[in-house]
Design a protein around this motif. Sequence first.
Motif, PDB file in Angstrom:
ATOM      1  N   LEU A   1      27.056  13.972  14.770  1.00  0.00           N
ATOM      2  CA  LEU A   1      26.791  12.860  13.817  1.00  0.00           C
ATOM      3  C   LEU A   1      26.954  11.800  14.779  1.00  0.00           C
ATOM      4  O   LEU A   1      26.914  10.301  14.533  1.00  0.00           O
ATOM      5  N   GLN A   2      28.773  12.141  15.482  1.00  0.00           N
ATOM      6  CA  GLN A   2      28.920  10.848  16.473  1.00  0.00           C
ATOM      7  C   GLN A   2      28.508  10.446  17.756  1.00  0.00           C
ATOM      8  O   GLN A   2      27.821   9.637  18.074  1.00  0.00           O
TER       9      GLN A   2
ATOM     10  N   GLY B   1      32.451   7.961  13.324  1.00  0.00           N
ATOM     11  CA  GLY B   1      33.901   8.835  12.954  1.00  0.00           C
ATOM     12  C   GLY B   1      33.627   9.670  12.183  1.00  0.00           C
ATOM     13  O   GLY B   1      32.543   9.436  11.281  1.00  0.00           O
ATOM     14  N   VAL B   2      34.110  10.517  11.612  1.00  0.00           N
ATOM     15  CA  VAL B   2      33.615  11.538  10.718  1.00  0.00           C
ATOM     16  C   VAL B   2      35.352  11.777   9.906  1.00  0.00           C
ATOM     17  O   VAL B   2      36.310  11.271   9.927  1.00  0.00           O
TER      18      VAL B   2
ATOM     19  N   TYR C   1      29.473   7.695   8.326  1.00  0.00           N
ATOM     20  CA  TYR C   1      28.409   6.158   7.856  1.00  0.00           C
ATOM     21  C   TYR C   1      27.736   6.372   9.294  1.00  0.00           C
ATOM     22  O   TYR C   1      28.193   5.620   9.934  1.00  0.00           O
ATOM     23  N   TRP C   2      26.510   5.675   9.459  1.00  0.00           N
ATOM     24  CA  TRP C   2      25.677   4.750   9.677  1.00  0.00           C
ATOM     25  C   TRP C   2      25.783   4.176   8.695  1.00  0.00           C
ATOM     26  O   TRP C   2      24.947   3.996   7.517  1.00  0.00           O
ATOM     27  N   ALA C   3      24.775   3.227  10.272  1.00  0.00           N
ATOM     28  CA  ALA C   3      24.530   1.273   9.421  1.00  0.00           C
ATOM     29  C   ALA C   3      23.710   2.368   8.186  1.00  0.00           C
ATOM     30  O   ALA C   3      22.352   2.993   8.752  1.00  0.00           O
ATOM     31  N   LEU C   4      22.806   1.773   6.793  1.00  0.00           N
ATOM     32  CA  LEU C   4      22.060   1.344   7.069  1.00  0.00           C
ATOM     33  C   LEU C   4      20.893   0.563   6.820  1.00  0.00           C
ATOM     34  O   LEU C   4      20.583  -0.246   6.311  1.00  0.00           O
TER      35      LEU C   4
ATOM     36  N   ASP D   1      34.391   7.296  22.558  1.00  0.00           N
ATOM     37  CA  ASP D   1      33.973   6.739  21.526  1.00  0.00           C
ATOM     38  C   ASP D   1      34.624   5.307  21.985  1.00  0.00           C
ATOM     39  O   ASP D   1      35.801   5.408  21.456  1.00  0.00           O
ATOM     40  N   PRO D   2      33.908   4.260  21.494  1.00  0.00           N
ATOM     41  CA  PRO D   2      35.057   3.199  21.534  1.00  0.00           C
ATOM     42  C   PRO D   2      35.468   2.547  20.113  1.00  0.00           C
ATOM     43  O   PRO D   2      36.638   2.122  20.422  1.00  0.00           O
TER      44      PRO D   2
END
Length: 312
Positions: free
Chosen positions: A22-23, A29-30, A66-69, A205-206
């Motif tokens: 996912l990352q 993050g998860v 969470y990903w941008a829609l 991961d920034p």
Amino acid sequence: MQWAEVSVDTSHEATDLVSELLQELGAGGVVIEDPALLNEYIRSGLWDYTDLKESEETEVVRVKAYWALDEELEGKLQDLAARLEALSAHGIDKGAGTVSWTAVVDEDWSETWKAFFHTEKVGRRTVIKPTWEEHEAGAGEIVVELDPGAAFGTGQHATTALCIRTLEGLVEPGMTVFDVGTGSGVLSIVAAKLGAARVEAVDFDPVAVRVAEENVRQNGVQEVVRTGRSDLLRSVEGKADLIIANIIADIIVRLFGEVGGSLAAGGRMLLSGIIEDRLNDVLEAAALHGFVVEKVEREKGWAAVIVKGGER
């Protein structure tokens, strides 16, 4: 801004791998919803869970990201489905592997973290406290205030708890510590509060780096802990007395081959995030690269390993 809350139903074995997938596809993050862990909290009697009941089904773990829609979402979902199928091809039990998603707004996302994260004494001395709760430190306690934000690591997961308890016996005043894959920064902060003089907290991961930096500042250890982005230890200078890597087995195996001159003579590595089924792979890699295994700790299907640098 709207986000897509993507959920994957998987197994305990594949939880960390699914989180990483996912990352890799763009999640900052998860969130891991583990009913077996929740049942333990309810039974502990430490918190008031009057509105929660124990789960009868404990084999399914739900990992949320969470990903941008936006227009890229459909392609990411297809890519995720393909990668989940690939896990089975490599002999990994992915469980149901079902993927679903729903639209949420920023405010919903920020509140998600608070439902199950409460003050907890993780080790003999270490108390993990979310920033929105109050706690009066007892004699000898060190308190870490944490807002995980979008980065993994609250101290509640078995891998992080194993590390915290082990750090209480490993960290000595004045030592240098490198924390690889720092996530929320919790282990770096614990090391600093236990007396480490220099801590390098790095993550690829920034988003994790930003969250860790905020938590370091919240705990007043910014003079000791320096956060930064790095692929393993490639951007970290100097040698550490102790290297922490609470990641996954595959990355730990890779770390053995890359640690090179980053570990001081006689230094140790604390390695966690290892599913017990992959423990032998880690132990074999340690031996291959000249490390001596000093101790193995197990908890809830996970393992943590302490190795000492050796000469080949």
